[in-house]
Design a protein around this motif. Sequence first.
Motif, PDB file in Angstrom:
ATOM      1  N   SER A  64       0.837  -1.193   0.000  1.00  0.00           N
ATOM      2  CA  SER A  64       0.000   0.000   0.000  1.00  0.00           C
ATOM      3  C   SER A  64       0.873   1.243   0.000  1.00  0.00           C
ATOM      4  CB  SER A  64      -0.913   0.004   1.238  1.00  0.00           C
ATOM      5  OG  SER A  64      -0.134   0.062   2.426  1.00  0.00           O
ATOM      6  N   LEU A  65       0.235   2.366  -0.315  1.00  0.00           N
ATOM      7  CA  LEU A  65       0.843   3.683  -0.181  1.00  0.00           C
ATOM      8  C   LEU A  65      -0.225   4.607   0.384  1.00  0.00           C
ATOM      9  CD1 LEU A  65       2.881   4.232  -3.486  1.00  0.00           C
ATOM     10  CD2 LEU A  65       3.802   3.910  -1.180  1.00  0.00           C
ATOM     11  N   GLY A  66       0.043   5.193   1.541  1.00  0.00           N
ATOM     12  CA  GLY A  66      -0.953   6.069   2.137  1.00  0.00           C
ATOM     13  C   GLY A  66      -2.279   5.353   2.299  1.00  0.00           C
ATOM     14  N   ASP A  67      -3.332   5.941   1.729  1.00  0.00           N
ATOM     15  CA  ASP A  67      -4.677   5.379   1.857  1.00  0.00           C
ATOM     16  C   ASP A  67      -5.008   4.347   0.788  1.00  0.00           C
ATOM     17  OD1 ASP A  67      -5.576   7.075   4.086  1.00  0.00           O
ATOM     18  OD2 ASP A  67      -5.413   8.711   2.650  1.00  0.00           O
ATOM     19  N   ILE A  68      -4.063   4.037  -0.099  1.00  0.00           N
ATOM     20  CA  ILE A  68      -4.343   3.189  -1.249  1.00  0.00           C
ATOM     21  C   ILE A  68      -3.739   1.806  -1.072  1.00  0.00           C
ATOM     22  CG2 ILE A  68      -4.205   3.028  -3.771  1.00  0.00           C
ATOM     23  CD1 ILE A  68      -5.775   5.444  -2.625  1.00  0.00           C
ATOM     24  N   ARG A  69      -4.554   0.782  -1.283  1.00  0.00           N
ATOM     25  CA  ARG A  69      -4.103  -0.605  -1.203  1.00  0.00           C
ATOM     26  C   ARG A  69      -3.844  -1.152  -2.608  1.00  0.00           C
ATOM     27  NH1 ARG A  69      -5.189  -3.033   3.793  1.00  0.00           N
ATOM     28  NH2 ARG A  69      -6.552  -1.822   5.185  1.00  0.00           N
ATOM     29  N   PHE A  70      -2.858  -2.076  -2.699  1.00  0.00           N
ATOM     30  CA  PHE A  70      -2.543  -2.696  -3.981  1.00  0.00           C
ATOM     31  C   PHE A  70      -2.832  -4.193  -4.000  1.00  0.00           C
ATOM     32  CE2 PHE A  70       0.485   0.960  -3.723  1.00  0.00           C
ATOM     33  CZ  PHE A  70      -0.219   1.760  -4.619  1.00  0.00           C
ATOM     34  N   GLY A  71      -3.298  -4.734  -2.896  1.00  0.00           N
ATOM     35  CA  GLY A  71      -3.800  -6.098  -2.884  1.00  0.00           C
ATOM     36  C   GLY A  71      -2.761  -7.198  -2.896  1.00  0.00           C
ATOM     37  N   ALA A  72      -1.483  -6.846  -2.823  1.00  0.00           N
ATOM     38  CA  ALA A  72      -0.430  -7.873  -2.843  1.00  0.00           C
ATOM     39  C   ALA A  72       0.876  -7.259  -2.358  1.00  0.00           C
ATOM     40  CB  ALA A  72      -0.251  -8.446  -4.245  1.00  0.00           C
ATOM     41  N   ARG A  73       1.819  -8.111  -1.998  1.00  0.00           N
ATOM     42  CA  ARG A  73       3.149  -7.664  -1.554  1.00  0.00           C
ATOM     43  C   ARG A  73       4.015  -7.481  -2.805  1.00  0.00           C
ATOM     44  NH1 ARG A  73       3.316  -9.098   4.116  1.00  0.00           N
ATOM     45  NH2 ARG A  73       5.594  -9.256   4.165  1.00  0.00           N
TER      46      ARG A  73
END
Length: 648
Positions: free
Chosen positions: A359-368
Amino acid sequence: MKNASTLLNWLPGSPLRRVTCFIVFVLSIAAQAVSGQSSVSQDSLYIREHYTKMERMVPMRDGVRLFTSIYVPKDISAGKKYPILLNRTPYSVAPYGEELYKLTIGPSMHFARDGYIIVYQDVRGKYMSEGDFEAYRPFIPNKKSKTDIDESSDTFDTIDWLTKNIEYHNGKVGSWGISAPGYYATMTAVDAHPALKVASPQAPVTDWFMGDDRHHNGAFFLMGTFAFLSSYGAPRPAPTPKGTPAFSAYGTPDSYEFYKKLGPLKNVNEKIFKNQNRIWNQMMENETYNDFWKARTPVPHLKNIKPAVMVVGGWFDQEDLYGPLKTYQGIENNKPKSPNLLVMGPWIHGGWARGTGESLGDIRFGARTSEFYQKEIELPYFNHFLKDQPDPALPKAYIFETGSNQWKKYDQWPPKNTVEKKLYFHPDGTLSFTPTMTTMQAGAKPAFHEYTSDPDKPVPYTSEIRIIRGSDFMYEDQRFAATRPDVLVYESAPLEQDVTISGNVFADLFISSTGTDADFVVKLIDVYPGDAPNDSPVNPNMKMGGFQLLVRGEVMRSKFRNSFSKPEPLVPGKIEHVKFDMQDAAHCFRKGHKIMVQVQSSWFPLVDRNPQQFVNIYKASEKDFKKANHRIYLSGSSSSYVGVRVLE
């Protein structure tokens, strides 16, 4: 005691601060060792148990010697041979002393555990290396004597020395680096040593005027440049293990306040640097894209590249998004015979080498995503070319698509199956792929929106109160700016289906001004639906409904609209065409989301204030800064838009 003394001398700041830092360092390592939960302490212990550190002064062809730190696996006595990995840096190979080890080594610890000879070198004129430092020293294609040196020749000489003086290597060398070391990695591939088999420029500094670090499209990036050069550009009379501390006497936690009070750019030298910062002076003396800047980009020299290359970058890189895209394309344009791979992920500057990338800040990317890159892309790529391991069969471009949060594989970048489309600004404030349908009578004036830009009240680049630039603005909610009267907002209807962009984003504006110069900042934004879940990984109270995610933002100094080398004033009241590169993106605007574009004329203090008069801004006085009214035209042959490449 000797080790402690060496470390104390290396730490920055006053003697009291160095002692304090040392005590904190020792206590933290002790606590980590007791808990057994620190991966860093585990990595550090692994390095000490499995590697021997050597320090050497490596001679260059002109007699200058470069300080080089070499980590060699201890099991070489068993007859094993390893490839060499080289990192050249202006940021110090510390800690200094053969008894003092780095906490981690290599592009990631996967390399140390896999078995590599890992080498770090202070570049010419920095820290413990001899010679004079030149920021992005011009490349000399046709060297005629031993005094004709550049970063390519220093690398060649280093690799030549390593292969002749370090035992138990397998004859193959790789290079990597992030940011400025990424630039040095690029230069390892230019006129490369035959032993160099793979190079990985990562977020490589590539052009300090066009789009990396110091300027974007001719606009000066004030905040990051001042803070960075206060240390990086300080004089170094003789080799030393100590760096110069960065400026810290801000007197406020608010950068907006500090830089407003500081005033015009010329005050930096008069009040702070006192003409002692050579690199700052070079900036101030070269306002246009002249021979000074042109000589310092490696792009024209990316010909006949023989090593395999893997260029890496992050879509949210606050410093060097321009570099990886232009380095990859520069190599690709010359049709290299060796593989040329582009990897772009959802990362800030260097984020692929640290953290998980979830993630970055409030945003998730769903994976490592960082771990995936390190294990599935980076290590297999190097191992294939340096250890003769099986070809990992990676694509030409390995791209993380934000929004949909998927890794995509392409056989070229941009992908073949994209079409250029235009997001038109409309008089009613809407945004769409359909041009404005306006019946234009003979002699009728085109539609426009107008706003007043006041250099005394510039639009802030962030809603946060902070003194150091940071990276959050690259993915920050833009609602704080959308409500200002000096920011124009264009917004689409909710999307009926996904819209995925992959490739270059550019702004194509038709403008006029009451001044003779102006900056134009254009931001492409993903607006979340009102019912978006409140799933911020850092702030459970964050309301994500209506969140305005910055996908791409860029600035253009309009006096460079026709030429970056020969600036021209705006003619007050005349409609002018201002088109500029906003860099690439790979983003999916999901069904139900909206697409937004914001247009403004300041982004402070990220970008210096434009006086809105045609002057040399580096020499401008306070009296040169004036309010101006700017118009953005919206119809007929003067229809402004943002261009994107849409995946089909």
